[in-house]
Design a protein around this motif. Structure first.
Motif, PDB file in Angstrom:
ATOM      1  N   ILE A 180       0.838  -1.207   0.000  1.00 50.58           N
ATOM      2  CA  ILE A 180       0.000   0.000   0.000  1.00 50.58           C
ATOM      3  C   ILE A 180       0.869   1.252   0.000  1.00 50.58           C
ATOM      4  CG2 ILE A 180      -1.645   1.342   1.366  1.00 50.58           C
ATOM      5  CD1 ILE A 180      -2.879  -1.242   2.304  1.00 50.58           C
ATOM      6  N   ASN A 181       1.840   1.289   0.900  1.00 44.65           N
ATOM      7  CA  ASN A 181       2.623   2.515   1.087  1.00 44.65           C
ATOM      8  C   ASN A 181       3.592   2.792  -0.050  1.00 44.65           C
ATOM      9  OD1 ASN A 181       2.152   3.688   4.036  1.00 44.65           O
ATOM     10  ND2 ASN A 181       2.048   1.457   4.172  1.00 44.65           N
ATOM     11  N   LYS A 182       3.944   1.780  -0.846  1.00 43.91           N
ATOM     12  CA  LYS A 182       4.918   2.010  -1.913  1.00 43.91           C
ATOM     13  C   LYS A 182       4.379   2.947  -2.989  1.00 43.91           C
ATOM     14  CE  LYS A 182       3.658  -2.018  -4.749  1.00 43.91           C
ATOM     15  NZ  LYS A 182       4.162  -3.272  -5.359  1.00 43.91           N
ATOM     16  N   TYR A 183       3.047   3.093  -3.067  1.00 40.62           N
ATOM     17  CA  TYR A 183       2.462   3.991  -4.063  1.00 40.62           C
ATOM     18  C   TYR A 183       2.419   5.439  -3.584  1.00 40.62           C
ATOM     19  CZ  TYR A 183       0.936  -0.251  -6.473  1.00 40.62           C
ATOM     20  OH  TYR A 183       0.900  -1.443  -7.129  1.00 40.62           O
ATOM     21  N   HIS A 184       2.746   5.685  -2.336  1.00 39.25           N
ATOM     22  CA  HIS A 184       2.730   7.058  -1.818  1.00 39.25           C
ATOM     23  C   HIS A 184       3.962   7.798  -2.324  1.00 39.25           C
ATOM     24  CE1 HIS A 184       2.306  10.402   0.988  1.00 39.25           C
ATOM     25  NE2 HIS A 184       1.114   9.930   1.316  1.00 39.25           N
ATOM     26  N   SER A 185       3.758   9.013  -2.753  1.00 38.64           N
ATOM     27  CA  SER A 185       4.872   9.770  -3.334  1.00 38.64           C
ATOM     28  C   SER A 185       5.932  10.126  -2.306  1.00 38.64           C
ATOM     29  CB  SER A 185       4.348  11.056  -3.994  1.00 38.64           C
ATOM     30  OG  SER A 185       3.641  11.846  -3.041  1.00 38.64           O
ATOM     31  N   ASP A 186       5.609  10.068  -1.007  1.00 34.87           N
ATOM     32  CA  ASP A 186       6.592  10.374   0.041  1.00 34.87           C
ATOM     33  C   ASP A 186       7.309   9.134   0.559  1.00 34.87           C
ATOM     34  OD1 ASP A 186       5.917  13.025  -0.140  1.00 34.87           O
ATOM     35  OD2 ASP A 186       4.503  12.981   1.540  1.00 34.87           O
ATOM     36  N   TYR A 187       7.016   7.979  -0.007  1.00 33.45           N
ATOM     37  CA  TYR A 187       7.651   6.745   0.472  1.00 33.45           C
ATOM     38  C   TYR A 187       9.144   6.769   0.141  1.00 33.45           C
ATOM     39  CZ  TYR A 187       8.426   1.804   1.404  1.00 33.45           C
ATOM     40  OH  TYR A 187       8.892   0.624   1.921  1.00 33.45           O
ATOM     41  N   ILE A 188       9.977   6.407   1.118  1.00 34.87           N
ATOM     42  CA  ILE A 188      11.437   6.449   0.969  1.00 34.87           C
ATOM     43  C   ILE A 188      11.972   5.030   1.003  1.00 34.87           C
ATOM     44  CG2 ILE A 188      13.610   7.269   1.955  1.00 34.87           C
ATOM     45  CD1 ILE A 188      12.060   9.591   3.175  1.00 34.87           C
ATOM     46  N   ARG A 189      12.716   4.661  -0.018  1.00 35.85           N
ATOM     47  CA  ARG A 189      13.393   3.361  -0.069  1.00 35.85           C
ATOM     48  C   ARG A 189      14.862   3.536   0.284  1.00 35.85           C
ATOM     49  NH1 ARG A 189       9.689   3.182  -4.233  1.00 35.85           N
ATOM     50  NH2 ARG A 189       8.397   1.293  -4.373  1.00 35.85           N
ATOM     51  N   SER A 190      15.367   2.595   1.041  1.00 35.30           N
ATOM     52  CA  SER A 190      16.788   2.611   1.364  1.00 35.30           C
ATOM     53  C   SER A 190      17.579   2.203   0.129  1.00 35.30           C
ATOM     54  CB  SER A 190      17.090   1.657   2.523  1.00 35.30           C
ATOM     55  OG  SER A 190      18.475   1.575   2.758  1.00 35.30           O
ATOM     56  N   SER A 191      18.602   2.977  -0.197  1.00 34.08           N
ATOM     57  CA  SER A 191      19.405   2.702  -1.386  1.00 34.08           C
ATOM     58  C   SER A 191      20.654   1.898  -1.081  1.00 34.08           C
ATOM     59  CB  SER A 191      19.807   4.024  -2.060  1.00 34.08           C
ATOM     60  OG  SER A 191      20.541   4.844  -1.159  1.00 34.08           O
ATOM     61  N   ASP A 192      20.908   1.601   0.180  1.00 32.60           N
ATOM     62  CA  ASP A 192      22.100   0.856   0.581  1.00 32.60           C
ATOM     63  C   ASP A 192      21.682  -0.228   1.564  1.00 32.60           C
ATOM     64  OD1 ASP A 192      24.547  -0.113   1.290  1.00 32.60           O
ATOM     65  OD2 ASP A 192      25.452   1.829   1.738  1.00 32.60           O
ATOM     66  N   ALA A 193      22.152  -1.445   1.324  1.00 30.95           N
ATOM     67  CA  ALA A 193      21.791  -2.557   2.195  1.00 30.95           C
ATOM     68  C   ALA A 193      22.329  -2.378   3.610  1.00 30.95           C
ATOM     69  CB  ALA A 193      22.317  -3.873   1.603  1.00 30.95           C
ATOM     70  N   GLN A 194      23.379  -1.571   3.771  1.00 31.43           N
ATOM     71  CA  GLN A 194      23.948  -1.369   5.107  1.00 31.43           C
ATOM     72  C   GLN A 194      23.149  -0.359   5.924  1.00 31.43           C
ATOM     73  OE1 GLN A 194      26.258  -3.478   5.880  1.00 31.43           O
ATOM     74  NE2 GLN A 194      26.278  -4.224   3.763  1.00 31.43           N
ATOM     75  N   ASP A 195      22.303   0.434   5.281  1.00 28.28           N
ATOM     76  CA  ASP A 195      21.468   1.412   5.990  1.00 28.28           C
ATOM     77  C   ASP A 195      20.173   0.713   6.404  1.00 28.28           C
ATOM     78  OD1 ASP A 195      23.386   3.319   5.518  1.00 28.28           O
ATOM     79  OD2 ASP A 195      22.438   4.040   3.675  1.00 28.28           O
ATOM     80  N   GLU A 196      20.175   0.160   7.604  1.00 30.02           N
ATOM     81  CA  GLU A 196      19.046  -0.652   8.059  1.00 30.02           C
ATOM     82  C   GLU A 196      18.008   0.162   8.827  1.00 30.02           C
ATOM     83  OE1 GLU A 196      20.546  -3.924  10.256  1.00 30.02           O
ATOM     84  OE2 GLU A 196      21.709  -4.737   8.590  1.00 30.02           O
ATOM     85  N   ASP A 197      18.226   1.437   9.032  1.00 29.12           N
ATOM     86  CA  ASP A 197      17.259   2.274   9.754  1.00 29.12           C
ATOM     87  C   ASP A 197      16.998   3.562   8.994  1.00 29.12           C
ATOM     88  OD1 ASP A 197      19.756   3.337  10.096  1.00 29.12           O
ATOM     89  OD2 ASP A 197      19.610   3.618  12.261  1.00 29.12           O
ATOM     90  N   VAL A 198      16.911   3.456   7.684  1.00 27.71           N
ATOM     91  CA  VAL A 198      16.680   4.616   6.822  1.00 27.71           C
ATOM     92  C   VAL A 198      15.416   4.356   6.010  1.00 27.71           C
ATOM     93  CG1 VAL A 198      17.565   5.985   4.892  1.00 27.71           C
ATOM     94  CG2 VAL A 198      19.121   5.207   6.680  1.00 27.71           C
ATOM     95  N   GLY A 199      14.581   5.362   5.883  1.00 30.11           N
ATOM     96  CA  GLY A 199      13.378   5.238   5.073  1.00 30.11           C
ATOM     97  C   GLY A 199      12.241   4.567   5.821  1.00 30.11           C
ATOM     98  N   HIS A 200      11.333   3.976   5.063  1.00 33.67           N
ATOM     99  CA  HIS A 200      10.116   3.385   5.622  1.00 33.67           C
ATOM    100  C   HIS A 200      10.188   1.866   5.710  1.00 33.67           C
ATOM    101  CE1 HIS A 200       8.640   7.395   4.288  1.00 33.67           C
ATOM    102  NE2 HIS A 200       7.936   7.306   5.391  1.00 33.67           N
TER     103      HIS A 200
END
Length: 917
Positions: A423-443
């Motif tokens: 559901i949330n992936k369609y929200h324009s404010d949804y943030i994906r982590s771009s690095d596998a080492q960043d485990e507490d970034v985004g949604h």
């Protein structure tokens, strides 16, 4: 090992060889009953696979000359020996052969040294680890003796065969470029520009794996998991298609047919237990837990919110609402990914004919920076009798996109109250982590990152994880009775079935976990580097822990003959007591001491449990533990150890057609014995908590490669559009497959606009179309009335996009039934039209669909020619988005007739070399 099995191996046409630097077999030597395959995630990295291939190719170049000379010398020695002695010495047949622990298959016609992989020490270190987190894997064995016929065949390999093999290896590797040293490889992520490794590359990399030499196969049924397919391919497994049941592993996304289960061979594995719906259907899960609450006490099974099943318990829901006011969350009984879920303040807002599960909404959830979150943890059950449960050390924390506000006016907002990624992936404010080492970034976080975050805030994470373990165990206990009964009736072997469940858990602000639902086949989609890291390690450790037997085709044929008499509808596990001679023979085997008072079946269960635990990887066994019988023994029947969720009528006992046993008690006593005679498992509470809180360890960075997108050329798209419009004006038509392709790509463009531009004003048009279309995609009650949507918002656009995405998923699945094997007479040629679709923009697709609908007067993208209740073609307004505005009028009020019809027309052969423009 039985003598007959030894004969099957000795007479096999495949000879065995070993490789010093590789250990893809564990738990026993190849050929033993305990030997299983090992799966690792490091070879998913294409750079590592290329480097290993380069090393292998370089070794072939340097050793070819030596191998030729050695073959000649060995041949001369062998002829000399044969002339002086009738029996050749085994020491001369294979020079330098010593005992090794790990064995791989090798084709007889291949040379001994030319095919070995040699690695530098950094790669040796990488490949020596079998899992993401644990290296406690052991394997014992000796090199099996080869027959003199196979030895002479190896020594008599001609120089032409060597040269052909060498040329083939060089041709395969000629396109590879040199890469960075091994040290940098272990920390390298494949960039988005790096091409994705194709299935041909995966197959090529798996040819030297033992699974390929053993011809181990897998089968997918009603599921498509790219991650699993890649894991299987790089490890050498081969896929079987159709109705072929000659598989080693069956991975299905739905419940299995019972006739498949009852005919499983001992070496076959399937990823579901019969009657798993007792846990995965929301209505069945809640009813099973409710029975345990009545039988064992509410305080012991207070793990789910108050729940009612509609419409049967509508009156009870109203009574409960009058006592404790809402809100209430409404869910379909059998759905996933947040489909059809909505929240109401009062039961009056729920339609009377709605078949759903209604639960008390938890209004005080745990929030991270103001955003509601929930957990997806992965639970592996390898056996129900005895009960063996593993919890994976890493899980996924999903955050809602919109900050939480418990005000009643915001109950309609799914991006605030639901944490589902779908559901949330369609929200324009949804943030994906771009690095596998960043485990507490985004949604999207990891479970370990959440625990470390809570620990910094002085929260008791130890008690939280113990409560989550307790919740999982009690949920399984509540549903186990029916599953055990089905396993006894239908599963012929205790190791045939395993299951990975996805537990969705909500934590309130008092750190109390609540079970929301259990997913039958948790999603293995990888949409971010963090997903790739967690799920790749999860699946590799799962397959290693479960253990796919490393049996050759001859061994499988032997077991098929041996077990054929047990394959019947009444197949059950029988408890047989061994004779005195069998006990003596068992006691001579290596390994931990086995209690001689155990039956043969109990010894098998104990041995499998220990071997399984030794290769568990990142899985944490939460049942049994050292205190499991003390905590949960009261919920188990004292005679047979089965969790009883139904009260026994007075003077009645639980009837079973086999000898009474208590495998749970037996397993606990032998694994956690206090007498010191047997080794205890290192599964303490402190070790489990430490494993949950540490970050997931991987030997090599797992690549995340986005789906390659072809850059569209607007100029070429406009040129091809003119060609297509001219063909349609001259009388050519689109085939049903072409029309559905065009409509699907067009709706994907509309979906992209909804996601990227929330200010777009086409939500009401799409909702009206979906409401009239009906089918499995049904908007929630709060969205069915257009008047309820008063203001534009990002969350509203995300909800409409979610509904459109669900519709597109079903639509594409239906489109797969339409195949154009030939060019239809009077239709647009496939090659020209595919070229148009490659470069077409949204306006180009709309123009083609509009003209085709106006000229032909038919709508093949929604209806078949012979379909019933086809409405007349509506007038399509001119201008931009005219086709979209007319879309709701194209749907009949009675809904779509989904019945497929055959197209009766002329066909002509399609010449692929000819390009139609």
């Amino acid at each position: 090992m039985p003598s007959s099995l030894c004969e099957a191996l000795t007479n096999s046409s495949i000879s065995f060889d070993y490789q010093k630097e590789d250990d893809w077999i564990t738990s026993g030597k190849l050929g033993s009953r305990e030997a299983v395959l090992v799966f690792r995630t490091n070879i998913l990295n294409p750079k590592i696979r290329k480097t290993l291939s380069e090393k292998s190719s370089a070794q072939v170049l340097t050793d070819t000359k030596d191998n030729e000379e050695e073959a000649v010398q060995c041949q001369e020695k062998l002829e000399q020996k044969e002339s002086t002695s009738s029996e050749p010495s085994s020491k001369d047949s294979l020079s330098g052969s010593t005992q090794h622990k790990i064995f791989l298959l090798k084709k007889p016609q291949q040379c001994d040294k030319s095919d070995k992989l040699t690695f530098s020490s950094p790669f040796k270190k990488i490949l020596n680890r079998y899992s993401s987190s644990d290296t406690s894997i052991s394997s014992e064995g000796e090199e099996p003796a080869s027959s003199s016929e196979n030895k002479s065949r190896v020594l008599k390999t001609s120089q032409n065969t060597i040269n052909i093999k060498l040329a083939a290896d060089l041709s395969k590797e000629s396109g590879y470029e040199s890469i960075a040293p091994a040290k940098s490889i272990s920390n390298t992520v494949v960039s988005e520009e790096d091409p994705e490794v194709t299935s041909e590359d995966d197959d090529e990399s798996g040819t030297n794996m033992p699974a390929s030499k053993l011809k181990i196969t897998y089968k997918f049924h009603q599921t498509e998991t790219k991650l699993l397919r890649k894991l299987f391919n790089v490890h050498g497994l081969t896929e079987v298609q159709g109705e072929n049941n000659n598989f080693n592993l069956l991975w299905t996304g739905v419940h299995m047919k019972l006739d498949i289960v009852r005919n499983l061979a001992p070496y076959q594995r399937v990823n579901h237990f019969p009657r798993s719906y007792e846990m995965t259907r929301k209505d069945r899960l809640y009813k099973n837990i409710e029975r345990m609450q009545h039988l064992r006490g509410m305080k012991h099974f207070d793990i789910v919110p108050q729940t009612f099943v509609l419409p049967i318990e509508s009156r009870d829901l109203v009574v409960a609402h009058n006592k404790h006011r809402g809100p209430w969350i409404v869910k379909p009984a059998a759905s996933s990914r947040g489909r059809g879920i909505f929240i109401v303040n009062s039961p009056d807002q729920i339609p009377q004919d709605e078949q759903a599960v209604v639960s008390k909404y938890i209004v005080d959830p745990l929030c991270i920076d103001g955003h509601k979150c929930d957990l997806r943890v992965y639970v592996l059950v390898t056996s129900f009798d005895p009960l063996i449960i593993y919890l994976y050390e890493e899980g996924i924390v999903r955050l809602a996109t919109v900050k939480y506000d418990r005000h009643a006016d915001n109950l309609w907002n799914p991006c605030m109250h639901l944490c589902n990624y779908s559901i949330n992936k369609y929200h324009s404010d949804y943030i994906r982590s771009s690095d596998a080492q960043d485990e507490d970034v985004g949604h999207k976080w990891t479970l370990s990152a959440l625990l470390r975050h809570l620990k910094l805030q002085s929260c008791d994470t130890r008690q939280l994880m113990l409560n989550i373990e307790d919740l999982i165990i009690k949920a399984v206990l509540a549903c186990a009775q029916s599953i055990i009964s089905a396993c006894r009736m239908f599963v012929p072997n205790g190791n045939n079935c395993f299951e990975l469940y996805g537990f969705d858990i909500l934590i309130d602000n008092a750190l109390k976990p609540w079970l929301l639902e259990i997913n039958l086949s948790p999603s293995m989609g990888v949409d971010s580097p963090l997903d790739t890291k967690v799920k790749s390690c999860l699946m590799a450790d799962l397959l290693t822990c479960v253990g796919i037997p490393a049996y050759s085709p001859e061994m499988r044929s032997h077991y098929d003959q041996k077990w054929s008499r047990f394959r019947s509808s009444s197949c059950q596990r029988q408890a047989t007591f061994p004779s005195a001679s069998q006990k003596t023979k068992k006691s001579k085997k290596k390994g931990p001491a086995i209690n001689l008072n155990l039956t043969g079946e109990e010894q098998r269960i104990l041995r499998n449990a220990r071997l399984q635990y030794s290769r568990r990887g990142g899985f944490v066994r939460i049942f049994p533990t050292d205190d499991s019988m003390q905590r949960y023994g009261n919920f188990l029947d004292s005679a047979n150890g089965i969790p009883i969720s139904t009260p026994n009528v007075q003077s009645q006992t639980f009837q079973t057609p086999i000898i009474q046993h208590n495998y749970n008690q037996m397993l606990h006593q032998n694994l956690y014995s206090k007498d010191g005679r047997q080794k205890q498992e290192d599964n303490s509470e402190a070790d489990r908590i430490w494993q949950y809180e540490r970050a997931l360890e991987t030997d090599s960075e797992i690549p995340f490669v986005k789906k390659p997108t072809v850059e569209k050329c607007e100029v070429e798209g406009r040129r091809l559009r003119k060609v297509m419009l001219k063909k349609i004006s001259n009388g050519s038509e689109l085939t049903p497959f072409q029309a559905r392709q065009t409509f699907s790509i067009y709706l994907e463009s509309v979906l992209r606009r909804l996601t990227e531009d929330p200010k777009d004003n086409h939500e009401k048009i799409i909702l009206k179309f979906l409401n009239k279309f009906g089918g499995s995609v049904k908007p929630p009650v709060m969205f069915r009335n257009m008047q309820n949507i008063k203001v534009a918002s990002k969350a509203r656009s995300a909800m409409v996009a979610k509904l459109l995405g669900d519709f597109l998923e079903n639509y594409k699945r239906d489109t797969e039934a339409y195949v154009d094997s030939f060019d239809h007479f009077g239709m647009i040629p496939s090659s020209a039209y595919n070229q148009f679709l490659m470069h077409a923009q949204e306006s180009d697709l709309e123009a083609v669909l509009t003209l085709h609908t106006n000229v032909t007067g038919i709508m093949p993208f929604l209806y078949n020619r012979c379909g019933l209740s086809v409405p007349p073609t509506p007038p399509i307004p001119s201008g931009l988005h005219g086709f979209l505005r007319a879309l709701p009028s194209m749907v009949s009020s009675t809904g779509i007739n989904r019945e497929l019809s055959k197209y009766d027309g002329y066909f002509k052969s399609f010449d692929k070399e000819k390009i139609f423009l």
